[in-house]
Design a protein around this motif. Structure first.
Motif, PDB file in Angstrom:
ATOM      1  N   LEU A  24     -27.402 -31.863  12.220  1.00 17.49           N
ATOM      2  CA  LEU A  24     -27.496 -30.324  12.560  1.00 17.49           C
ATOM      3  C   LEU A  24     -27.751 -30.413  14.027  1.00 17.49           C
ATOM      4  CD1 LEU A  24     -30.651 -29.839  10.236  1.00 17.49           C
ATOM      5  CD2 LEU A  24     -28.667 -29.534   9.885  1.00 17.49           C
ATOM      6  N   ASP A  25     -27.523 -32.390  14.800  1.00 21.70           N
ATOM      7  CA  ASP A  25     -27.820 -31.847  15.916  1.00 21.70           C
ATOM      8  C   ASP A  25     -25.972 -31.206  16.657  1.00 21.70           C
ATOM      9  OD1 ASP A  25     -30.747 -32.472  16.444  1.00 21.70           O
ATOM     10  OD2 ASP A  25     -30.169 -34.741  16.676  1.00 21.70           O
ATOM     11  N   GLN A  26     -25.450 -32.381  15.291  1.00 24.32           N
ATOM     12  CA  GLN A  26     -23.950 -31.538  15.944  1.00 24.32           C
ATOM     13  C   GLN A  26     -22.982 -30.843  15.853  1.00 24.32           C
ATOM     14  OE1 GLN A  26     -21.302 -35.324  13.818  1.00 24.32           O
ATOM     15  NE2 GLN A  26     -23.306 -36.425  13.980  1.00 24.32           N
ATOM     16  N   ILE A  27     -24.210 -29.731  15.381  1.00 24.23           N
ATOM     17  CA  ILE A  27     -23.455 -28.585  14.933  1.00 24.23           C
ATOM     18  C   ILE A  27     -24.549 -27.991  15.834  1.00 24.23           C
ATOM     19  CG2 ILE A  27     -22.116 -29.168  12.511  1.00 24.23           C
ATOM     20  CD1 ILE A  27     -24.748 -27.368  11.522  1.00 24.23           C
ATOM     21  N   ALA A  28     -25.089 -27.820  16.484  1.00 24.92           N
ATOM     22  CA  ALA A  28     -26.392 -27.317  17.971  1.00 24.92           C
ATOM     23  C   ALA A  28     -26.607 -26.304  16.739  1.00 24.92           C
ATOM     24  CB  ALA A  28     -25.624 -26.761  18.521  1.00 24.92           C
ATOM     25  N   CYS A  29     -27.717 -26.799  15.657  1.00 20.55           N
ATOM     26  CA  CYS A  29     -28.713 -25.999  14.485  1.00 20.55           C
ATOM     27  C   CYS A  29     -29.934 -25.571  16.144  1.00 20.55           C
ATOM     28  CB  CYS A  29     -28.723 -26.959  13.584  1.00 20.55           C
ATOM     29  SG  CYS A  29     -30.094 -25.552  12.419  1.00 20.55           S
ATOM     30  N   PRO A  30     -30.640 -24.116  15.077  1.00 17.81           N
ATOM     31  CA  PRO A  30     -31.687 -23.746  16.527  1.00 17.81           C
ATOM     32  C   PRO A  30     -32.287 -24.113  16.078  1.00 17.81           C
ATOM     33  CG  PRO A  30     -29.647 -21.841  15.104  1.00 17.81           C
ATOM     34  CD  PRO A  30     -29.122 -22.974  14.948  1.00 17.81           C
ATOM     35  N   MET A  31     -33.600 -24.705  16.986  1.00 15.79           N
ATOM     36  CA  MET A  31     -34.689 -25.860  16.457  1.00 15.79           C
ATOM     37  C   MET A  31     -35.695 -24.933  15.006  1.00 15.79           C
ATOM     38  SD  MET A  31     -36.904 -28.288  16.216  1.00 15.79           S
ATOM     39  CE  MET A  31     -36.324 -29.216  18.151  1.00 15.79           C
ATOM     40  N   LYS A  32     -35.714 -23.865  14.682  1.00 13.52           N
ATOM     41  CA  LYS A  32     -36.037 -23.308  13.973  1.00 13.52           C
ATOM     42  C   LYS A  32     -36.200 -23.440  12.607  1.00 13.52           C
ATOM     43  CE  LYS A  32     -38.941 -19.331  12.356  1.00 13.52           C
ATOM     44  NZ  LYS A  32     -38.766 -17.106  12.474  1.00 13.52           N
ATOM     45  N   SER A  33     -34.588 -23.256  12.717  1.00 13.54           N
ATOM     46  CA  SER A  33     -34.065 -23.541  11.139  1.00 13.54           C
ATOM     47  C   SER A  33     -33.860 -24.867  10.686  1.00 13.54           C
ATOM     48  CB  SER A  33     -32.224 -23.183  11.436  1.00 13.54           C
ATOM     49  OG  SER A  33     -32.547 -22.067  12.216  1.00 13.54           O
ATOM     50  N   ARG A  34     -33.751 -25.675  12.149  1.00  6.89           N
ATOM     51  CA  ARG A  34     -34.294 -26.986  11.444  1.00  6.89           C
ATOM     52  C   ARG A  34     -35.317 -27.632  11.290  1.00  6.89           C
ATOM     53  NH1 ARG A  34     -33.003 -32.117  15.476  1.00  6.89           N
ATOM     54  NH2 ARG A  34     -34.692 -33.789  15.578  1.00  6.89           N
ATOM     55  N   ILE A  35     -36.358 -27.132  11.060  1.00  3.37           N
ATOM     56  CA  ILE A  35     -37.875 -27.595  10.589  1.00  3.37           C
ATOM     57  C   ILE A  35     -37.377 -26.895   9.338  1.00  3.37           C
ATOM     58  CG2 ILE A  35     -40.136 -27.314  11.077  1.00  3.37           C
ATOM     59  CD1 ILE A  35     -39.367 -27.319  13.757  1.00  3.37           C
ATOM     60  N   GLN A  36     -37.371 -25.697   9.257  1.00  2.00           N
ATOM     61  CA  GLN A  36     -36.746 -24.834   7.929  1.00  2.00           C
ATOM     62  C   GLN A  36     -36.104 -25.681   7.446  1.00  2.00           C
ATOM     63  OE1 GLN A  36     -36.036 -20.902   9.334  1.00  2.00           O
ATOM     64  NE2 GLN A  36     -37.790 -20.361   8.469  1.00  2.00           N
ATOM     65  N   ILE A  37     -35.288 -26.450   7.794  1.00  2.00           N
ATOM     66  CA  ILE A  37     -34.272 -27.570   6.477  1.00  2.00           C
ATOM     67  C   ILE A  37     -35.223 -28.254   6.371  1.00  2.00           C
ATOM     68  CG2 ILE A  37     -32.256 -28.452   6.441  1.00  2.00           C
ATOM     69  CD1 ILE A  37     -31.233 -26.502   8.039  1.00  2.00           C
ATOM     70  N   ASN A  38     -35.901 -29.350   7.532  1.00  4.26           N
ATOM     71  CA  ASN A  38     -36.527 -30.385   6.660  1.00  4.26           C
ATOM     72  C   ASN A  38     -37.650 -30.397   5.917  1.00  4.26           C
ATOM     73  OD1 ASN A  38     -37.165 -31.715  10.424  1.00  4.26           O
ATOM     74  ND2 ASN A  38     -35.782 -31.903   8.414  1.00  4.26           N
ATOM     75  N   ILE A  39     -38.119 -28.963   6.096  1.00  5.79           N
ATOM     76  CA  ILE A  39     -39.382 -29.075   5.302  1.00  5.79           C
ATOM     77  C   ILE A  39     -39.021 -28.539   4.040  1.00  5.79           C
ATOM     78  CG2 ILE A  39     -40.775 -26.893   4.261  1.00  5.79           C
ATOM     79  CD1 ILE A  39     -41.168 -25.843   6.969  1.00  5.79           C
ATOM     80  N   VAL A  40     -38.000 -28.116   3.631  1.00  5.19           N
ATOM     81  CA  VAL A  40     -36.704 -28.035   2.874  1.00  5.19           C
ATOM     82  C   VAL A  40     -36.146 -29.443   1.550  1.00  5.19           C
ATOM     83  CG1 VAL A  40     -34.546 -27.570   1.601  1.00  5.19           C
ATOM     84  CG2 VAL A  40     -35.880 -26.022   2.677  1.00  5.19           C
ATOM     85  N   ILE A  41     -36.580 -30.226   2.594  1.00  2.00           N
ATOM     86  CA  ILE A  41     -36.030 -31.904   2.319  1.00  2.00           C
ATOM     87  C   ILE A  41     -37.125 -32.114   1.981  1.00  2.00           C
ATOM     88  CG2 ILE A  41     -35.504 -34.051   3.732  1.00  2.00           C
ATOM     89  CD1 ILE A  41     -33.353 -32.629   5.267  1.00  2.00           C
ATOM     90  N   ASP A  42     -38.283 -31.953   2.490  1.00  2.00           N
ATOM     91  CA  ASP A  42     -39.290 -32.978   2.370  1.00  2.00           C
ATOM     92  C   ASP A  42     -39.975 -31.976   0.821  1.00  2.00           C
ATOM     93  OD1 ASP A  42     -42.141 -34.192   3.203  1.00  2.00           O
ATOM     94  OD2 ASP A  42     -42.426 -32.285   2.233  1.00  2.00           O
ATOM     95  N   GLU A  43     -39.644 -30.777   0.460  1.00  2.00           N
ATOM     96  CA  GLU A  43     -40.636 -30.394  -0.855  1.00  2.00           C
ATOM     97  C   GLU A  43     -39.244 -31.090  -1.772  1.00  2.00           C
ATOM     98  OE1 GLU A  43     -42.463 -28.919  -1.364  1.00  2.00           O
ATOM     99  OE2 GLU A  43     -42.542 -27.920   0.843  1.00  2.00           O
ATOM    100  N   ILE A  44     -37.765 -30.721  -1.437  1.00  2.00           N
ATOM    101  CA  ILE A  44     -36.679 -31.464  -2.944  1.00  2.00           C
ATOM    102  C   ILE A  44     -36.754 -32.655  -2.979  1.00  2.00           C
ATOM    103  CG2 ILE A  44     -34.853 -30.810  -3.235  1.00  2.00           C
ATOM    104  CD1 ILE A  44     -36.020 -28.804  -3.630  1.00  2.00           C
ATOM    105  N   PHE A  45     -36.773 -33.787  -1.821  1.00  4.84           N
ATOM    106  CA  PHE A  45     -36.731 -35.038  -1.939  1.00  4.84           C
ATOM    107  C   PHE A  45     -38.240 -35.403  -2.735  1.00  4.84           C
ATOM    108  CE2 PHE A  45     -36.980 -39.200  -0.229  1.00  4.84           C
ATOM    109  CZ  PHE A  45     -35.366 -40.442  -1.063  1.00  4.84           C
ATOM    110  N   GLY A  46     -38.827 -35.041  -1.691  1.00  3.47           N
ATOM    111  CA  GLY A  46     -40.417 -35.221  -2.946  1.00  3.47           C
ATOM    112  C   GLY A  46     -40.673 -35.263  -4.476  1.00  3.47           C
ATOM    113  N   ASN A  47     -40.114 -34.110  -4.701  1.00  4.22           N
ATOM    114  CA  ASN A  47     -39.991 -33.680  -5.982  1.00  4.22           C
ATOM    115  C   ASN A  47     -38.868 -34.851  -6.610  1.00  4.22           C
ATOM    116  OD1 ASN A  47     -42.058 -31.683  -6.851  1.00  4.22           O
ATOM    117  ND2 ASN A  47     -39.761 -29.737  -6.458  1.00  4.22           N
TER     118      ASN A  47
END
Lengths: 135, 98
Positions: A24-47
């Motif tokens: 996400l850093d490489q594609i200059a993803c905005p911070m808010k979207s990045r955090i939302q994606i972090n939450i998604v990873i937590d939920e899906i990977f956690g499941n």
């Protein structure tokens, strides 16, 4: 496109998150979207860690890609665990009081709200969850 | 995540720094289990909290249920992302957010 395969264990959560963050850093993803994606990873990977393989240990592959028209990030989680379609999960009742509140289904609900599109398929004995987040 | 704890008489204030998610929420659960007895005023300060996932919501809900019986609970200084998670999940209606 980048892809990582790890054992479905909570201990690997940080590895997966750091791997995706790096992309996400490489594609200059905005911070808010990045955090939302972090939450998604937590939920899906956690499941997947908690439910896909019961008491045994199996693998999870996480793929992250980007698209340009429109600008978007695509995340795909693949595992060989028991078939589970998270999109079948009923949305929780988000209006009940704290005493009546059930916690089940909230994680997937958060994922649905944070991503723009989701597709699930079970092919070759694999769960594959594909998600799109527009940037 | 790190937890900074301030206990004054029956008021417990927890300042969370980092991410409250699947990996870190057991820490908060353990802290509450250890400290919540006899507390009548529970304050979560989220000024330095980056984000929260459903694992963290589960702990907040459990804490709220305990505090419904023994006092009050407040969550303060939430950032935009955390506020949105509370909004989307309806937690903004069941928690007291300042």
């Amino acid at each position: 496109m980048k892809e990582i395969t790890v054992d479905a264990m909570i201990e690997n959560m940080n590895t997966v998150t750091a791997f995706v963050d790096d992309f996400l850093d490489q594609i200059a993803c905005p911070m808010k979207s990045r955090i939302q994606i972090n939450i998604v990873i937590d939920e899906i990977f956690g499941n997947i860690c908690h439910y896909a393989y019961k008491d045994s240990v199996g693998a999870v592959t996480v793929r992250v890609e980007s698209g340009n028209t429109p600008k978007a990030v695509f995340l795909t989680f693949t595992d060989n665990g028991i078939p589970y379609n998270p999109l079948d999960t009923e949305d929780p009742d988000i209006t009940s009081s704290s005493e009546e509140r059930k916690i089940g289904g909230l994680g997937i609900y958060l994922v649905k709200k944070n991503m723009d599109e989701m597709k699930y398929e079970y092919v070759n004995q694999q769960n594959r969850l594909w998600m799109e987040k527009r940037l | 995540m790190t937890i900074n704890k301030k206990l004054e008489a029956a008021k417990l204030e927890l300042l969370l720094e980092g991410r409250l998610d699947t990996t870190t929420s057991p820490m908060l659960e353990a802290e509450l289990k250890q400290s919540i007895e006899g507390v009548t005023e529970l304050v979560f300060d989220f000024e330095k909290l980056e984000y929260i996932s459903s694992a963290g919501l589960r702990i907040l809900l459990a804490a709220q249920k305990i505090m419904n019986k023994q006092g009050s609970m407040v969550v303060k200084n939430v950032n935009e992302i955390v506020a949105e998670v509370f909004e989307v999940t309806g937690f903004s209606d069941i928690l007291t957010i300042e």
